[in-house]
Write an enzyme that holds these catalytic residues in place. Structure first.
Site: not given
Lengths: 677, 677
Positions: B321-323
């Site tokens: 997630d959330e790269v």
């Protein structure tokens, strides 16, 4: 207000009320308990922040490093501020510099130096001690000094020079009558260390259970424990855990009586033929070792030889109490032996037994401790007499050259208020006339928790916080005896102990919730405030207890001492200033009768408490009526007074194994109403 | 009473109030949570006494024997009655006969049979299940069925046929941002088992900490954890402890972002040059693995090869997630690689990374789970998409043939009421239009506790009892959704969890005591009843949090959901029946302003709460005035209404990172007063 005729239980409460010149419970001030020998306060304070670090100087050992880490972890928990607990070696960076002079004793003894000096300035704190144990004591003082105030967390600037008044400050835990699991022992050690107690006296065997694994005689724990015993590794862990906290562990193996659990596996040691089973009954039992047979001493020699490997302390407690002599009297062979040796009664035979036990202990480098009954002129002067019979018997022993420790007045299972224990001084009463060297033989004392009516759920509540009051009696100078101050500080310590994992408050809440069934437990918390449990001796007289009887009743759930009742008594003592508060509290208690009558529909366990709650309501109603008279400043009618007095007399009697402890306070209101002022 | 304009936070509360047709909180009734699939009640009850024994029939294994012992020990604790917990082999003697058909899976999977049948008559109880896991579920049901009533402890006669609605019912614990010690993990497993959750999703690594010992790459835990990590033995213990309770452990190693703690020891894996330090900041960070270098996959292969030895579950959560893509964009070599491979943005590069990761997992027999972002047409259909973006994205995935689990609506750190989570159905909303086979791809859900603003002190309060409401959503039939009933049973479960050692209630009490300094914490308990914490995302926007910020403020100490406020809203909904109670409660809240203004002199931590308490007082005063109008049955003057509405509008805004949650209820009183009825 004047106090009139009161029963003896009431007297204790009134006495306490009179002693307690209670200021506001939450007043500012010094929270140290036990109070140090000398404290000099200075201006300023040392702020406590996330940058707090401990530095170690001088002599360093793993125990000190572990103590430093533990201390910072506790400080972080106490403040809720994350901190780095790894000790520094460069003291310049440290907030608290610890300087230890040299190593302590390899096995901590009575003679260990526990003194320390703590200097706190607004820049840094400095803790100096001769030994690691002194450092441990000083760290606890430092932690107790940390307070939250309007500027944040901090410690007041001061210099403390501290050392204990008595070298033996113990807590005895009976793990035989009811099984007390290991984590409870460990957290009690934490609590002991927090108030500077230094001896765990572990009552490991009795008629109801043998609680230590023996590799040499495995049938001891296998057949005598119902499967509830500590493994040897666990024992070693406890001893190590205690040493890390500056606490000695003195094991007790009670002989020759209190022995049934041993005889289940080894009936051949007994004075009457077996078989034996683990005893579920309580009270004083007849089974005893047979002191006339050499095999018994061979057994004890091998057994003690095994146990001293686990327990390094120089003292070994052999119990020796409450031998009835019946099994000896009824055994013709033993009677013959006694006649042959010119023994006139079982006390002589017990003395003979002790004299044969003594060289065994000595062979293993151990000194004997035993209860009052072991005292006999033939025993050497290095034994320690553990007195449950009183200060006079202790003084008597000291006069004859024996060392002694006091437990009379320190029995936690008698469910007395902390103030009462606090008032008992090992050098008080009979010891007053002793010379200085005789006084020096009185080594201290031990709080005792016997577990006939206490189990793993409520043992913390039996032990704490009342043991802390005794800890102050044994550590602090004799003149530290302000009950008001003690109770204020006890409340602070009591909170801190919950942070350490003790369950003396939380467990009572849970037990009351259980009692409430699906009902609202708030009612029971209010009711509990008006009550205290009977002492366990009395309870056993009115109820056929065994070691398997459920302890899930109201009497088991309420704390030994009601803070609410003590605070209420204080309010009454300072009437009329507290008129509104007294009325509010009484109104709450007045409601419990109807509420419990409702709750009982969902809880069979509350059946016996319906009349108790009704009595509490009636007592509260009497108090409210007395207030009405007082507020109108007219004397109450004689007939009313007589009626209410009769009501209080009835309510003052035990019900469901509890006392209604607000009776004396309401009686004061009644007397004032009678006098019209 | 009619409801008018309300803000969105207020709306949630009012909605809840409307749903809650609350009967008396402590009403009698069935306490099972989650509710079984089918229950048929019969006449009579099975009494529970000290003679209670479990008997094992059919297939027996050590896990079942241990479960039998644990169950009786808990029953003994629940009732306070000593019991012999050793299981019997002769069922004739047993109170509860357990019959297990055959062994379960060697490694428990999604497909494990968890069904059971429980038949209770007044003579005996019988629990039948195909597998040991089914037995475990049934034992929890039995324990929940035990109630205290006017006849003592007992279980109502009934027949239960039960099985779960969803096979994946999880709790995710983030141990990276704040360190969560082992005992807390273990007791959360106990609590999970009690409400039939079956997956511990263990978020073990993130920017702020790497929490697993790696023997292959020791700099991971040595340099990335501040010393706070689980040893491999501890991991094995947790996995074994979980299996004993029928719980799978799915580890999450978040890649390629959320990776800073890995890079402290191994900066060569990063997309930009090091050195790196453990990240104290929170929120989404830029560091990421470099997906373009083969060494990264060699490292991951070896690392995952080590970790699968510890975690036997068939699923392996890779986060994903959330790269942000920033470190990729700013690295010319990575940019070149992307151009070369025709990737248009960082999402394509992440898909490439996942495609290279997949065969590594497959080599070790593991299937991939990842957050929403991993969804990509190139990935095989046996991956599981873990949705934090919502039911629609989950339904979308199911439509494309992917399996999924839901966490949207189940984030515990958002500090929402249990009723809100309870209303979220993995098959609700977007999933409504799915075919049956598409629906079957939606495996269940996970409650998530992210620990930006939660630490070891209040994590239990974040997790419990709200997770139990989600557990019911995931286990019980879809039509079980009576919020009133849920809250009543949640209270019972909440009490039971405290017996199991969870600290969701006790810890809040301690934290409030800390905040009170030497003052009376009762004031803060009353104040807490009117408040709820802001959600953690919002908190981070108004306060510069790091992973070292102390969490010792009022917002940290109060529970996520106020029972007092919910009960107050219920009272208001049923005005005028509850007039006296409403007045009493408001009078108490009215006092907190002055009391906290007093307390703050002894507690710097309360400074920010003085205006909050003043607002609560003002809101309560407005409510009391509204009551006055209502009691006199005359419409309140317009000017007064306008003034009070403005006051409530102000008080409805966050202060000190908390909401005053009684505002909507007082608004109702105001509106009624305005209408004069």
């Amino acid at each position: 207000m004047r106090i009139r005729t009161l029963g003896s239980r009431e007297f204790a409460w009134v006495l306490m009320g009179a002693l307690v010149g209670m200021g506001p419970l939450w007043a500012q001030g010094d929270n140290l308990l036990p109070q140090p020998a000398k404290t000099a306060r200075q201006e300023g304070r040392l702020a406590i922040a996330g940058s707090f670090r401990v530095g170690l100087q001088g002599y360093v050992e793993p125990r000190l490093r572990a103590a430093g880490i533990r201390m910072v972890d506790r400080l972080a928990q106490q403040t809720g501020i994350p901190m780095d607990s790894a000790p520094l070696t460069d003291p310049a960076q440290a907030t608290l510099v610890v300087r230890c002079d040299h190593a302590g004793e390899a096995v901590q003894s009575l003679r260990e130096d526990e003194s320390y000096r703590l200097e706190i300035t607004s820049r840094q704190a400095r803790l100096e001690a001769a030994t690691p144990v002194g450092v441990l004591r000083g760290m606890e003082t430092f932690l107790q000094s940390v307070r939250l105030d309007r500027d944040g967390f901090g410690v007041p600037a001061m210099t403390i020079d501290d050392k204990p008044r008595f070298p033996w400050r113990g807590l005895m835990i009976d793990v035989s009558r009811r099984w007390i699991p290991l984590p409870i022992i460990l957290r009690n050690l934490d609590a002991m260390a927090a108030v500077k107690l230094n001896v765990l006296h572990w009552h490991l065997t009795d008629d109801q259970g043998f609680r230590v694994e023996s590799l040499r005689f495995p049938k001891l724990h296998q057949m005598g424990s119902d499967g509830f015993y500590y493994t040897q590794q666990e024992i070693r862990d406890v001893v190590a855990y205690a040493r890390e906290r500056g606490i000695r562990v003195v094991p007790e193996f009670d002989v020759p009586g209190h022995i049934t659990s041993w005889l289940v596996g080894y009936p051949e040691l007994a004075s009457r033929p077996g078989p034996y089973t683990v005893d579920r009954a309580l009270g004083i039992r007849d089974p005893a070792l047979d002191p006339t047979r050499d095999e018994v001493y061979t057994f004890l020699d091998a057994f003690i030889g095994e146990m001293v490997q686990l327990f390094p302390d120089e003292y070994f407690h052999i119990g020796g109490d409450e031998v009835t002599g019946r099994d000896w009297r009824e055994n013709p062979r033993i009677q013959g032996f006694m006649r042959e040796h010119g023994m006139k009664d079982h006390r002589d035979l017990q003395a003979y037994f002790n004299q044969r036990l003594l060289p065994i202990l000595q062979k293993y480098g151990r000194k004997m401790v035993g209860w009052d009954e072991i005292l006999h002129p033939d025993l050497p002067k290095d034994i320690v007499v553990h007195s449950w019979r009183g200060q006079r018997s202790l003084a008597e022993a000291a006069r004859h050259g024996y060392m002694g420790i006091l437990s009379t007045g320190y029995y936690l299972d008698l469910m007395q208020p902390a103030s009462l224990h606090y008032g008992v001084d090992p050098l008080g009463d009979g010891a007053a006339g002793l010379s200085e060297s005789e006084q020096a033989r009185i080594l201290g004392g031990e709080a005792c928790v016997w577990t006939e009516n206490i189990d793993m759920e409520n043992i913390d509540a039996a032990d704490w916080p009342r043991s802390a009051a005794m800890a102050e009696r044994l550590w602090s100078p004799a003149q530290v005896k302000d009950v008001d101050s003690m109770y204020r500080r006890l409340e602070v310590v009591s909170r801190q102990l919950e942070w350490m994992g003790l369950t003396h408050r939380s467990s009572s809440r849970l037990m009351l919730e259980r009692l409430a069934g699906d009902g609202d437990p708030a009612t029971l918390r209010r009711l509990a405030g008006a009550l205290a449990p009977l002492n366990c001796d009395v309870r056993r007289r009115v109820h056929p207890y065994t070691s398997l009887t459920p302890l899930n009743r109201l009497v088991d759930a309420i704390p030994p001492e009601s803070d609410a009742a003590r605070e209420f008594d204080h309010l009454v003592e300072h009437w009329p200033a507290n008129q509104a508060k007294i009325r509010e509290q009484l109104s709450q208690w007045k409601q419990v009768g109807a509420e419990v009558a409702q709750l009982v529909h969902g809880s069979a366990l509350l059946q016996e408490d319906v009349p108790v709650a009704a009595s509490v309501s009636a007592v509260a109603e009497a108090g409210l009526q007395a207030l009405d008279y007082l507020e109108h400043a007219k004397p109450a009618p004689k007939a009313w007074v007589a009626e209410q007095t009769a009501l209080l007399d009835r309510a003052g009697k035990p019900q469901a194994e509890m006392w209604i402890v607000i009776v004396p306070s309401v009686r004061k209101l009644l007397q004032a109403a009678e006098a019209g002022k």
